[in-house]
Design a protein around this motif. Structure first.
Motif, PDB file in Angstrom:
ATOM      1  N   LEU A   1       0.820  -1.205   0.000  1.00 31.34           N
ATOM      2  CA  LEU A   1       0.000   0.000   0.000  1.00 31.34           C
ATOM      3  C   LEU A   1       0.858   1.261   0.000  1.00 31.34           C
ATOM      4  O   LEU A   1       0.486   2.269  -0.608  1.00 31.34           O
ATOM      5  CB  LEU A   1      -0.957   0.003   1.188  1.00 31.34           C
ATOM      6  CG  LEU A   1      -2.372  -0.464   0.829  1.00 31.34           C
ATOM      7  CD1 LEU A   1      -2.380  -1.945   0.487  1.00 31.34           C
ATOM      8  CD2 LEU A   1      -3.359  -0.170   1.931  1.00 31.34           C
ATOM      9  N   THR A   2       1.995   1.208   0.663  1.00 27.91           N
ATOM     10  CA  THR A   2       2.913   2.344   0.619  1.00 27.91           C
ATOM     11  C   THR A   2       3.394   2.571  -0.808  1.00 27.91           C
ATOM     12  O   THR A   2       3.472   3.723  -1.274  1.00 27.91           O
ATOM     13  CB  THR A   2       4.123   2.090   1.546  1.00 27.91           C
ATOM     14  OG1 THR A   2       3.666   1.946   2.884  1.00 27.91           O
ATOM     15  CG2 THR A   2       5.112   3.243   1.466  1.00 27.91           C
TER      16      THR A   2
ATOM     17  N   SER B   1       2.506   5.900  -3.176  1.00 27.39           N
ATOM     18  CA  SER B   1       3.565   6.739  -3.744  1.00 27.39           C
ATOM     19  C   SER B   1       3.642   6.670  -5.261  1.00 27.39           C
ATOM     20  O   SER B   1       4.420   7.413  -5.879  1.00 27.39           O
ATOM     21  CB  SER B   1       4.918   6.330  -3.156  1.00 27.39           C
ATOM     22  OG  SER B   1       5.257   5.006  -3.548  1.00 27.39           O
ATOM     23  N   GLY B   2       2.881   5.759  -5.875  1.00 30.58           N
ATOM     24  CA  GLY B   2       2.901   5.628  -7.324  1.00 30.58           C
ATOM     25  C   GLY B   2       3.950   4.673  -7.852  1.00 30.58           C
ATOM     26  O   GLY B   2       4.128   4.555  -9.064  1.00 30.58           O
ATOM     27  N   GLN B   3       4.652   3.960  -6.962  1.00 31.16           N
ATOM     28  CA  GLN B   3       5.668   3.006  -7.402  1.00 31.16           C
ATOM     29  C   GLN B   3       5.044   1.763  -8.031  1.00 31.16           C
ATOM     30  O   GLN B   3       5.699   1.065  -8.812  1.00 31.16           O
ATOM     31  CB  GLN B   3       6.561   2.616  -6.230  1.00 31.16           C
ATOM     32  CG  GLN B   3       7.441   3.748  -5.729  1.00 31.16           C
ATOM     33  CD  GLN B   3       8.229   3.363  -4.493  1.00 31.16           C
ATOM     34  OE1 GLN B   3       7.767   3.563  -3.367  1.00 31.16           O
ATOM     35  NE2 GLN B   3       9.405   2.798  -4.688  1.00 31.16           N
TER      36      GLN B   3
ATOM     37  N   LEU C   1      -7.737  -3.468   4.187  1.00 25.79           N
ATOM     38  CA  LEU C   1      -6.639  -2.522   4.029  1.00 25.79           C
ATOM     39  C   LEU C   1      -7.149  -1.130   3.650  1.00 25.79           C
ATOM     40  O   LEU C   1      -6.709  -0.120   4.198  1.00 25.79           O
ATOM     41  CB  LEU C   1      -5.673  -3.024   2.951  1.00 25.79           C
ATOM     42  CG  LEU C   1      -4.864  -4.272   3.286  1.00 25.79           C
ATOM     43  CD1 LEU C   1      -4.197  -4.818   2.030  1.00 25.79           C
ATOM     44  CD2 LEU C   1      -3.815  -3.967   4.344  1.00 25.79           C
ATOM     45  N   ALA C   2      -8.083  -1.073   2.720  1.00 27.39           N
ATOM     46  CA  ALA C   2      -8.585   0.213   2.228  1.00 27.39           C
ATOM     47  C   ALA C   2      -9.382   0.956   3.280  1.00 27.39           C
ATOM     48  O   ALA C   2      -9.536   2.185   3.199  1.00 27.39           O
ATOM     49  CB  ALA C   2      -9.438  -0.004   0.981  1.00 27.39           C
TER      50      ALA C   2
ATOM     51  N   GLU D   1      -5.500   5.228   8.103  1.00 20.03           N
ATOM     52  CA  GLU D   1      -4.339   5.761   7.394  1.00 20.03           C
ATOM     53  C   GLU D   1      -4.599   5.977   5.911  1.00 20.03           C
ATOM     54  O   GLU D   1      -4.068   6.906   5.306  1.00 20.03           O
ATOM     55  CB  GLU D   1      -3.155   4.807   7.580  1.00 20.03           C
ATOM     56  CG  GLU D   1      -1.873   5.276   6.931  1.00 20.03           C
ATOM     57  CD  GLU D   1      -0.730   4.300   7.170  1.00 20.03           C
ATOM     58  OE1 GLU D   1       0.390   4.592   6.706  1.00 20.03           O
ATOM     59  OE2 GLU D   1      -0.961   3.255   7.823  1.00 20.03           O
ATOM     60  N   TYR D   2      -5.435   5.102   5.328  1.00 18.06           N
ATOM     61  CA  TYR D   2      -5.638   5.147   3.878  1.00 18.06           C
ATOM     62  C   TYR D   2      -7.075   5.467   3.477  1.00 18.06           C
ATOM     63  O   TYR D   2      -7.423   5.359   2.300  1.00 18.06           O
ATOM     64  CB  TYR D   2      -5.240   3.802   3.258  1.00 18.06           C
ATOM     65  CG  TYR D   2      -3.797   3.439   3.472  1.00 18.06           C
ATOM     66  CD1 TYR D   2      -2.775   4.195   2.923  1.00 18.06           C
ATOM     67  CD2 TYR D   2      -3.452   2.321   4.243  1.00 18.06           C
ATOM     68  CE1 TYR D   2      -1.448   3.864   3.119  1.00 18.06           C
ATOM     69  CE2 TYR D   2      -2.128   1.978   4.437  1.00 18.06           C
ATOM     70  CZ  TYR D   2      -1.125   2.756   3.878  1.00 18.06           C
ATOM     71  OH  TYR D   2       0.187   2.417   4.073  1.00 18.06           O
TER      72      TYR D   2
END
Length: 285
Positions: free
Chosen positions: A185-186, A190-192, A206-207, A211-212
Motif C-alpha cells: 500500500l505504501t 507513492s505511485g511506485q 486494508l482500504a 491511514e488510507y
C-alpha cells in the motif's frame, strides 16, 4: 470436555510409558493430567499486518475475522481464550511453521491449494474469498486483471495472487513482491506500483484503515475462488476432524456470518453469497 490438540502428538509417548510397566493407578493419573493440565495451551499462527482479518500491534490483543474465527473454533473444541498463544505467521513461512512444530494451527487467510496440501494438512474452509484488485481512488483505467499488462502490480512474497494474474490474465505485467501488504500500500500510495492484488476481503480491510481512508478502492471484479482453510501439521487427521466439526457448528448457528459482518463494518464489501453458501468442508483422510 477439551480434546487437546497435542494429545494426538503425544499418543506414541503414552503408549511407550504403558509398555515399560506403568501401574494402573499411574496410568489413570496420567490420563487425568492430560485432560486437565499439561496441554492447556495452543499456539495459533495469524497475520499481524492485515486489518480486518489478522492485525496486531506490539503486545496488544490481535483483532480481525481470522482471529475471531480461531477463537470460536477453539471454544467449540473446549479451549478457553486464555489458552491461546498467538504467533505471527507470515505468508512465506506458513508451511515451515507447521512442519517444524512452531505453531499448532494457522488461521491466516490461508488458501487451500494442492501444492500446499502436499506439505501440510488443512481443515475447512471456513470462508471463500475471491481475488480482486486495489487501485488508487481516482484510477478509471484498471477495471480487471486484463488491464494490468505493462503495469506494476504488487503482492506478497510467497503468495499466489500476483502469479495468477501473470499466468492467466496479463503476461506482460511487472510483478513487485513485498514482505507484507502494508508495504504494497505504501508503494501504491507513492505511485511506485499501479495496483495491489490479493483476496477481496483483505483488500477491503486494508482500504478501510484510517491511514488510507478514501485513497484506494477495490475494483469489485473478483476472478478466483480462494478457500480459506485452517493449516495443520502433517498427519493431523484427528485434529482436522475436530476442527471441521467446530466449523460446521459455526456455519449452522450463523456465527461465521456474524463475525464477518462485525469485522467489515463500515466497508463497502459483501462476501460472494454464491461461494459462501453450503461450503463443502475438506476431507481429512
Amino acid at each position: 470436555m477439551r480434546t487437546p490438540l497435542k494429545t494426538t502428538l503425544a499418543m506414541a509417548a503414552v503408549a511407550a510409558l504403558a509398555l515399560v510397566g506403568c501401574s494402573p493407578a499411574q496410568t489413570e493419573d496420567s490420563d487425568e493430567g492430560g485432560e486437565n493440565g499439561g496441554a492447556g495451551s495452543i499456539t495459533v499462527g495469524i497475520k499481524y499486518d492485515q486489518p480486518g482479518l489478522g492485525f496486531r500491534e506490539g503486545n496488544n490483543d490481535p483483532t480481525g475475522f481470522d482471529v475471531d474465527v480461531a477463537k470460536a473454533v477453539l471454544s467449540e473444541m473446549g479451549y478457553e481464550e486464555s489458552d491461546i498463544e498467538w504467533a505471527e505467521a507470515e505468508t512465506p513461512q506458513r508451511e515451515n511453521l507447521l512442519e517444524n512444530g512452531q505453531v499448532d494451527m494457522i488461521f491466516a487467510t490461508y488458501s487451500i491449494t494442492e501444492e500446499r496440501a502436499e506439505r501440510v494438512d488443512f481443515a475447512g474452509p471456513y470462508f471463500v474469498a475471491g481475488q480482486d484488485i486495489l487501485v488508487r481512488a481516482d484510477d478509471t483505467e484498471i477495471n480487471g486483471p486484463d488491464d494490468l499488462n505493462g503495469r506494476n502490480l504488487c503482492s506478497v512474497t510467497g503468495s499466489t495472487p500476483a502469479q495468477n494474474v501473470q499466468e492467466r490474465y496479463a503476461d506482460d505485467v511487472n510483478l513487485v513482491e513485498q514482505n507484507g501488504y502494508a508495504e504494497c500500500l505504501t508503494y501504491l500510495q507513492s505511485g511506485q506500483v499501479d495496483a495491489v492484488t490479493t483476496d477481496d476481503i483483505i483488500l477491503a480491510g486494508l482500504a478501510a484503515t484510517d491511514e488510507y481512508a478514501g485513497e484506494f478502492k477495490v475494483v469489485g471484479n473478483p476472478f478466483t475462488e480462494e478457500l480459506y482453510g485452517v493449516g495443520l501439521p502433517p498427519e493431523s487427521t484427528e485434529v482436522c476432524e475436530e476442527v471441521n466439526a467446530a466449523i460446521q457448528t459455526l456455519f449452522d448457528n450463523g456465527t461465521i456470518n456474524d463475525l464477518l459482518a462485525a469485522n467489515t463494518e463500515g466497508v463497502e464489501y459483501e462476501a460472494n453469497e454464491e461461494l459462501n453458501t453450503d461450503i463443502e468442508l475438506q476431507s481429512c483422510s
